[in-house]
Scaffold this motif. Structure first.
Motif, PDB file in Angstrom:
ATOM      1  N   HIS A   1       6.489   4.396  -0.142  1.00  0.00           N
ATOM      2  CA  HIS A   1       5.112   4.418  -0.614  1.00  0.00           C
ATOM      3  C   HIS A   1       5.004   5.400  -1.777  1.00  0.00           C
ATOM      4  CE1 HIS A   1       0.796   4.595  -0.750  1.00  0.00           C
ATOM      5  NE2 HIS A   1       0.825   5.901  -0.512  1.00  0.00           N
TER       6      HIS A   1
ATOM      7  N   LEU B   1       5.097   0.068  -1.381  1.00  0.00           N
ATOM      8  CA  LEU B   1       4.737  -0.062   0.030  1.00  0.00           C
ATOM      9  C   LEU B   1       3.440   0.687   0.341  1.00  0.00           C
ATOM     10  CD1 LEU B   1       8.199   0.557   1.741  1.00  0.00           C
ATOM     11  CD2 LEU B   1       6.829  -1.516   1.943  1.00  0.00           C
ATOM     12  N   SER B   2       2.690   0.181   1.310  1.00  0.00           N
ATOM     13  CA  SER B   2       1.455   0.848   1.719  1.00  0.00           C
ATOM     14  C   SER B   2       1.728   2.096   2.554  1.00  0.00           C
ATOM     15  CB  SER B   2       0.577  -0.117   2.520  1.00  0.00           C
ATOM     16  OG  SER B   2       1.245  -0.517   3.707  1.00  0.00           O
TER      17      SER B   2
ATOM     18  N   THR C   1       3.788  -1.712   8.769  1.00  0.00           N
ATOM     19  CA  THR C   1       3.810  -0.248   8.781  1.00  0.00           C
ATOM     20  C   THR C   1       2.662   0.282   9.644  1.00  0.00           C
ATOM     21  OG1 THR C   1       2.298   0.143   6.926  1.00  0.00           O
ATOM     22  CG2 THR C   1       4.607  -0.316   6.370  1.00  0.00           C
TER      23      THR C   1
ATOM     24  N   GLY D   1      -0.832  -0.821   7.330  1.00  0.00           N
ATOM     25  CA  GLY D   1      -0.933  -2.121   6.702  1.00  0.00           C
ATOM     26  C   GLY D   1       0.351  -2.926   6.679  1.00  0.00           C
TER      27      GLY D   1
ATOM     28  N   ASN E   1       2.924  -5.480   4.203  1.00  0.00           N
ATOM     29  CA  ASN E   1       3.406  -5.620   2.839  1.00  0.00           C
ATOM     30  C   ASN E   1       4.250  -6.871   2.709  1.00  0.00           C
ATOM     31  OD1 ASN E   1       2.858  -2.648   1.745  1.00  0.00           O
ATOM     32  ND2 ASN E   1       3.584  -2.552   3.848  1.00  0.00           N
TER      33      ASN E   1
ATOM     34  N   PHE F   1       5.622  -5.271  -4.180  1.00  0.00           N
ATOM     35  CA  PHE F   1       4.969  -5.480  -2.898  1.00  0.00           C
ATOM     36  C   PHE F   1       3.495  -5.790  -3.116  1.00  0.00           C
ATOM     37  CE2 PHE F   1       8.577  -2.829  -1.873  1.00  0.00           C
ATOM     38  CZ  PHE F   1       9.032  -3.344  -0.680  1.00  0.00           C
ATOM     39  N   LYS F   2       2.967  -6.674  -2.273  1.00  0.00           N
ATOM     40  CA  LYS F   2       1.525  -6.885  -2.177  1.00  0.00           C
ATOM     41  C   LYS F   2       1.131  -6.368  -0.804  1.00  0.00           C
ATOM     42  CE  LYS F   2      -2.141 -10.385  -2.047  1.00  0.00           C
ATOM     43  NZ  LYS F   2      -3.149  -9.475  -2.460  1.00  0.00           N
ATOM     44  N   SER F   3       0.131  -5.510  -0.772  1.00  0.00           N
ATOM     45  CA  SER F   3      -0.276  -4.887   0.488  1.00  0.00           C
ATOM     46  C   SER F   3      -1.531  -5.537   1.044  1.00  0.00           C
ATOM     47  CB  SER F   3      -0.530  -3.395   0.276  1.00  0.00           C
ATOM     48  OG  SER F   3       0.654  -2.760  -0.146  1.00  0.00           O
TER      49      SER F   3
ATOM     50  N   TYR G   1      -4.441  -4.762   4.104  1.00  0.00           N
ATOM     51  CA  TYR G   1      -4.954  -3.663   4.912  1.00  0.00           C
ATOM     52  C   TYR G   1      -5.935  -4.164   5.960  1.00  0.00           C
ATOM     53  CZ  TYR G   1      -2.950  -0.781   1.231  1.00  0.00           C
ATOM     54  OH  TYR G   1      -2.089  -0.194   0.344  1.00  0.00           O
TER      55      TYR G   1
END
Length: 177
Positions: free
Chosen positions: A75, A83-84, A103, A106, A108, A117-119, A121
């Motif tokens: 992150h 990364l979230s 994680t 959230g 990823n 990465f697309k996070s 939440y």
């Protein structure tokens, strides 16, 4: 059957079974640690992708091992494509080749082509998870990906690019136990 033929059969049988069971397993293990570049020695999740690369989720980052080198993803607060969270709980490759990483903060989706990465939440509604803690994931035969969270299941529909949820509710006898 004569005694001589019977004895030959018995000897042949034992030799044959000895050959079958005497095969040796030829396993070779490579030990990876922080000395080799692993981000943390506490590995929580492991996945092998379609290219044969090994992914290790640790308490301090996501590690991609190609048999020679280890790339570490963590992150980065200023980078929305990182990364979230660096504390990894789950890893799963989907049928499209994306790597999904759960994680404590959230979910990823790693795009191997863009190396980003697309996070996702915790949010109410179809654009978010039902809980920020993503413990496990599984792609179903219909293409949906189910994510187990600390408060229920978030189901990602790849064609609609949205989530539906099955939540834990103590008062709901038909819901999740």
């Amino acid at each position: 059957m004569s005694i001589l033929n019977r004895n030959r059969f018995i000897v042949f049988f034992f030799l044959l079974t000895e050959c079958l069971f005497a095969q040796e397993n030829d396993f070779h293990f490579h030990h990876l640690s922080v000395k080799n570049g692993l981000s943390n020695n506490s590995v929580i999740a492991i996945e092998q992708d379609r290219l044969g690369q090994m992914w290790f989720g640790t308490r301090n980052g996501l590690n991609r091992y190609n048999g020679t080198n280890i790339d570490v993803f963590k992150h980065i607060p200023e980078d929305s494509t990182s990364l979230s969270n660096s504390d990894i709980l789950s890893i799963n490759e989907d049928s499209d080749g994306y790597i999904w990483v759960g994680t404590y903060n959230g979910l990823n989706r790693y795009d191997p082509v863009k190396n980003t990465f697309k996070s996702f939440y915790k949010r109410n509604g179809p654009d978010g998870l039902c809980n920020a803690v993503v413990i496990c994931s599984k792609e179903m035969s219909n293409g949906e990906i189910w994510f187990g969270t600390a408060n229920g299941i978030s189901i990602f529909n790849k064609s609609k690019n949205n989530f539906t949820h099955i939540l834990y509710k103590e008062e709901d006898a038909n819901g999740l136990p």
